[in-house]
Write a protein that holds these residues in place. Structure first.
Motif, PDB file in Angstrom:
ATOM      1  N   ILE A  27      26.931  38.404  60.830  1.00 40.73           N
ATOM      2  CA  ILE A  27      26.794  39.800  60.181  1.00 40.73           C
ATOM      3  C   ILE A  27      28.137  39.968  59.631  1.00 40.73           C
ATOM      4  O   ILE A  27      28.300  40.570  58.557  1.00 40.73           O
ATOM      5  CB  ILE A  27      25.960  40.436  60.742  1.00 40.73           C
ATOM      6  N   SER A  28      28.981  40.230  60.577  1.00 40.25           N
ATOM      7  CA  SER A  28      30.568  40.628  60.118  1.00 40.25           C
ATOM      8  C   SER A  28      30.989  39.988  59.194  1.00 40.25           C
ATOM      9  O   SER A  28      31.705  40.719  58.165  1.00 40.25           O
ATOM     10  CB  SER A  28      31.285  40.809  61.554  1.00 40.25           C
ATOM     11  N   TYR A  29      31.115  38.891  59.168  1.00 36.92           N
ATOM     12  CA  TYR A  29      31.713  37.864  58.126  1.00 36.92           C
ATOM     13  C   TYR A  29      31.101  37.788  56.822  1.00 36.92           C
ATOM     14  O   TYR A  29      31.779  38.088  55.924  1.00 36.92           O
ATOM     15  CB  TYR A  29      31.544  36.443  58.782  1.00 36.92           C
ATOM     16  N   LEU A  30      29.668  38.360  56.707  1.00 34.55           N
ATOM     17  CA  LEU A  30      29.017  38.458  55.438  1.00 34.55           C
ATOM     18  C   LEU A  30      28.912  39.571  54.871  1.00 34.55           C
ATOM     19  O   LEU A  30      28.777  39.810  53.732  1.00 34.55           O
ATOM     20  CB  LEU A  30      27.642  37.939  55.810  1.00 34.55           C
ATOM     21  N   GLN A  31      29.454  40.799  55.616  1.00 31.08           N
ATOM     22  CA  GLN A  31      29.496  42.100  55.414  1.00 31.08           C
ATOM     23  C   GLN A  31      30.542  42.156  53.960  1.00 31.08           C
ATOM     24  O   GLN A  31      30.094  42.961  52.942  1.00 31.08           O
ATOM     25  CB  GLN A  31      29.760  43.137  56.255  1.00 31.08           C
ATOM     26  N   ASP A  32      31.534  41.324  54.173  1.00 31.45           N
ATOM     27  CA  ASP A  32      32.347  41.455  53.059  1.00 31.45           C
ATOM     28  C   ASP A  32      32.050  40.870  51.705  1.00 31.45           C
ATOM     29  O   ASP A  32      32.539  41.488  50.429  1.00 31.45           O
ATOM     30  CB  ASP A  32      33.945  40.593  53.471  1.00 31.45           C
ATOM     31  N   TYR A  33      30.826  40.033  51.866  1.00 33.72           N
ATOM     32  CA  TYR A  33      30.497  39.502  50.643  1.00 33.72           C
ATOM     33  C   TYR A  33      29.239  40.062  50.119  1.00 33.72           C
ATOM     34  O   TYR A  33      28.749  40.001  49.039  1.00 33.72           O
ATOM     35  CB  TYR A  33      30.023  37.961  50.897  1.00 33.72           C
ATOM     36  N   ARG A  89      30.797  51.553  44.929  1.00 31.48           N
ATOM     37  CA  ARG A  89      31.991  51.789  44.294  1.00 31.48           C
ATOM     38  C   ARG A  89      33.018  50.485  44.576  1.00 31.48           C
ATOM     39  O   ARG A  89      33.669  50.197  43.654  1.00 31.48           O
ATOM     40  CB  ARG A  89      32.487  53.031  44.957  1.00 31.48           C
ATOM     41  N   GLU A  90      32.760  50.179  45.763  1.00 30.94           N
ATOM     42  CA  GLU A  90      33.643  49.013  46.182  1.00 30.94           C
ATOM     43  C   GLU A  90      33.454  47.715  45.313  1.00 30.94           C
ATOM     44  O   GLU A  90      34.095  46.899  44.762  1.00 30.94           O
ATOM     45  CB  GLU A  90      33.603  48.757  47.772  1.00 30.94           C
ATOM     46  N   ILE A  91      32.004  47.529  45.211  1.00 35.23           N
ATOM     47  CA  ILE A  91      31.625  46.529  44.200  1.00 35.23           C
ATOM     48  C   ILE A  91      31.998  46.333  42.741  1.00 35.23           C
ATOM     49  O   ILE A  91      32.358  45.674  42.361  1.00 35.23           O
ATOM     50  CB  ILE A  91      29.838  46.302  44.389  1.00 35.23           C
ATOM     51  N   LEU A  92      31.922  47.687  42.221  1.00 35.30           N
ATOM     52  CA  LEU A  92      32.343  47.685  40.849  1.00 35.30           C
ATOM     53  C   LEU A  92      33.881  47.661  40.898  1.00 35.30           C
ATOM     54  O   LEU A  92      34.473  47.202  39.951  1.00 35.30           O
ATOM     55  CB  LEU A  92      31.925  49.362  40.529  1.00 35.30           C
ATOM     56  N   LYS A  93      34.746  47.927  41.926  1.00 34.78           N
ATOM     57  CA  LYS A  93      36.097  47.645  41.752  1.00 34.78           C
ATOM     58  C   LYS A  93      36.352  46.278  41.853  1.00 34.78           C
ATOM     59  O   LYS A  93      37.420  45.814  41.195  1.00 34.78           O
ATOM     60  CB  LYS A  93      36.665  48.543  43.250  1.00 34.78           C
ATOM     61  N   GLY A  94      35.577  45.750  42.648  1.00 33.96           N
ATOM     62  CA  GLY A  94      36.086  44.298  43.047  1.00 33.96           C
ATOM     63  C   GLY A  94      35.319  43.342  42.159  1.00 33.96           C
ATOM     64  O   GLY A  94      35.771  42.030  42.215  1.00 33.96           O
ATOM     65  N   GLY A  95      34.746  43.745  41.477  1.00 40.71           N
ATOM     66  CA  GLY A  95      33.453  43.004  40.724  1.00 40.71           C
ATOM     67  C   GLY A  95      32.369  42.016  41.429  1.00 40.71           C
ATOM     68  O   GLY A  95      32.536  42.101  42.589  1.00 40.71           O
ATOM     69  N   ARG A 152      33.077  34.178  44.772  1.00 40.42           N
ATOM     70  CA  ARG A 152      33.476  33.955  46.166  1.00 40.42           C
ATOM     71  C   ARG A 152      32.500  33.647  47.262  1.00 40.42           C
ATOM     72  O   ARG A 152      32.980  32.752  48.271  1.00 40.42           O
ATOM     73  CB  ARG A 152      34.135  35.256  46.671  1.00 40.42           C
ATOM     74  N   ILE A 153      31.369  33.711  47.072  1.00 45.13           N
ATOM     75  CA  ILE A 153      30.118  33.394  47.914  1.00 45.13           C
ATOM     76  C   ILE A 153      30.371  31.888  48.349  1.00 45.13           C
ATOM     77  O   ILE A 153      29.851  31.464  49.387  1.00 45.13           O
ATOM     78  CB  ILE A 153      28.916  33.900  47.685  1.00 45.13           C
ATOM     79  N   HIS A 154      30.593  31.082  47.008  1.00 45.42           N
ATOM     80  CA  HIS A 154      30.693  29.760  47.235  1.00 45.42           C
ATOM     81  C   HIS A 154      31.493  29.137  48.244  1.00 45.42           C
ATOM     82  O   HIS A 154      31.670  28.143  48.400  1.00 45.42           O
ATOM     83  CB  HIS A 154      30.474  29.024  45.781  1.00 45.42           C
ATOM     84  N   ASN A 155      32.624  30.053  48.323  1.00 48.02           N
ATOM     85  CA  ASN A 155      33.704  29.721  49.425  1.00 48.02           C
ATOM     86  C   ASN A 155      33.530  30.218  50.906  1.00 48.02           C
ATOM     87  O   ASN A 155      34.424  30.014  51.547  1.00 48.02           O
ATOM     88  CB  ASN A 155      35.163  30.337  48.839  1.00 48.02           C
TER      89      ASN A 155
END
Length: 309
Positions: A14-20, A183-189, A194-197
Motif C-alpha cells: 500500500i505504501s509503495y503504491l500510494q505514490d502512483y 493538486r499533486e496529480i495536476l502538478k506531476g501529470g 511510471r506505473i509500468h515501471n
C-alpha cells in the motif's frame, strides 16, 4: 480503513503504491482484499478517475500477468476466451488464448458488451475455466477480474443481470480525489507511464500461500450466527424484493477473513464485517421502491441485530 492495516507485507504494498495511486487508498485496500479473498471487483465510476491505473499497478506490484478487454456491442465471446485457428503446416487446430487467460483481467465498460458476451465471463468467474470448441482450459492462478461501468451512461448498454452481479465479491467506486491529492496529480501529470515501471513486491507463490492462510483464519460460531441472521433479515425485509444468497454469505466470510489477516489477526471480529458490508452487499439486493438507498436499508437492518461480543 488504512489505519487498521497491520500486516507488514500488505502495508509495504500500500505504501509503495500510494505514490502512483494518489488519493485511492480505500480503493486499493478493497482491491487487495478482493484479490486475496479470491473474489472479483466491479468498479462503478466516471471516466478518468484511475480505474485502469489501479488494475495495472496491482498487476505490476504482485508480478501477475495483465489483460484488458475493452467492451463494445460487437465484442464476441471468442474475443474474451480465445479461439481455435487452423494451422495448415501441422494440419491441426491450435488454441489461441484470449485475454481472460491472464492473472488480472480488466473488463472495461462491461455493460457495453451484449448479454451473450457477458455470459462468457460467467464461466470464467464462477468456475475458473473457459470452454472453447468443446475443450476446457483452466485459468491461471491467481485469477482476478476488475470490471468497470459508467453509472450515468445508458445508451447502448446492457445492464448486468442479478446472477452476474452476484459473481462480483465487491462493488466500489473510486470517487474524485481530495483537493490536495488532485493538486499533486495536476502538478506531476499522469502517472500511467511510471506505473509500468513499478517493481514487484510479491510473486504468485506468495499470493497463493497468503490466500491459503486467509482461508484458515478463525471465525466463531457466534459471528456466523450473527451473519446468518443478517442474511435472513434481508430475505424477509418488506423493502427488499431479492435478498442475499448463500454465495453472498460466503463472499462476506472470505472478505472478513482477509480484512482480519490484513489487520494482523488470525480471527474475525464483527467490525471486519461491518466495515466491508457497504461494498459487499448493496449490489446483490433489489429494492421494491427507491425511497432509501440500498446502503441505508442494509445498515438499518444491521443496526437492528445485536452484535456478538
Amino acid at each position: 480503513m488504512i489505519e487498521r492495516i497491520k500486516n507488514q507485507k500488505i502495508l509495504e504494498i500500500i505504501s509503495y503504491l500510494q505514490d502512483y495511486l494518489q488519493g485511492k487508498d480505500k480503493a486499493l485496500i478493497l482491491s487487495l482484499i478482493a484479490i486475496f479473498s479470491k473474489g472479483h471487483l466491479l468498479i462503478e465510476d466516471f471516466p478518468g478517475l484511475g480505474k485502469t491505473s489501479l488494475a495495472i499497478a496491482l498487476s505490476k506490484v504482485l508480478n501477475l500477468s495483465f489483460g484488458r478487454i475493452q467492451c463494445t456491442n460487437d465484442l464476441l465471446p471468442t474475443d474474451i476466451t480465445g479461439l481455435s485457428i487452423y494451422n495448415k503446416n501441422t494440419g491441426e487446430f491450435e488454441f489461441k488464448p484470449g485475454p481472460i487467460l491472464n492473472n488480472i483481467v480488466l473488463v472495461d465498460e462491461i455493460n457495453r458488451a451484449t448479454p451473450k458476451t457477458q455470459s462468457a465471463l460467467l464461466e470464467a468467474m464462477a468456475e475458473e475455466q473457459v470452454t472453447v470448441d468443446g475443450r476446457t482450459y483452466k485459468l491461471n492462478q491467481p485469477f482476478f477480474v476488475i470490471a468497470t461501468q459508467n453509472p450515468i451512461e445508458t445508451f447502448g448498454t446492457f445492464p448486468l443481470p442479478e446472477g452476474q452481479l452476484d459473481r462480483f465479491m465487491m462493488k466500489i467506486s473510486i470517487g474524485y480525489p481530495q483537493i490536495e491529492a488532485e493538486r499533486e496529480i495536476l502538478k506531476g501529470g499522469s502517472s500511467r507511464d511510471r506505473i509500468h515501471n513499478i517493481s514487484p513486491l510479491m510473486d504468485k507463490e506468495e499470493i497463493l500461500e497468503i490466500q491459503a492462510k486467509i482461508r484458515k483464519v478463525y471465525i466463531s460460531d457466534k459471528i456466523i450466527n450473527w451473519l446468518l441472521q443478517f442474511i435472513n433479515e434481508t430475505r424477509k425485509d418488506s423493502r427488499i424484493i431479492l435478498g442475499l444468497s448463500t454465495r453472498a454469505g460466503i463472499a462476506i466470510t472470505y472478505a472478513a477473513k482477509s480484512f482480519a489477516y490484513f489487520s494482523g489477526r488470525d480471527y474475525v471480529i464483527p467490525e471486519d464485517i461491518k466495515e466491508l458490508i457497504p461494498y459487499l452487499v448493496p449490489h446483490r439486493i433489489i429494492l421494491k421502491e427507491e425511497l432509501m438507498s440500498k446502503e441505508e436499508v442494509i445498515l438499518s437492518i444491521l443496526e437492528n441485530i445485536s452484535t456478538p461480543p
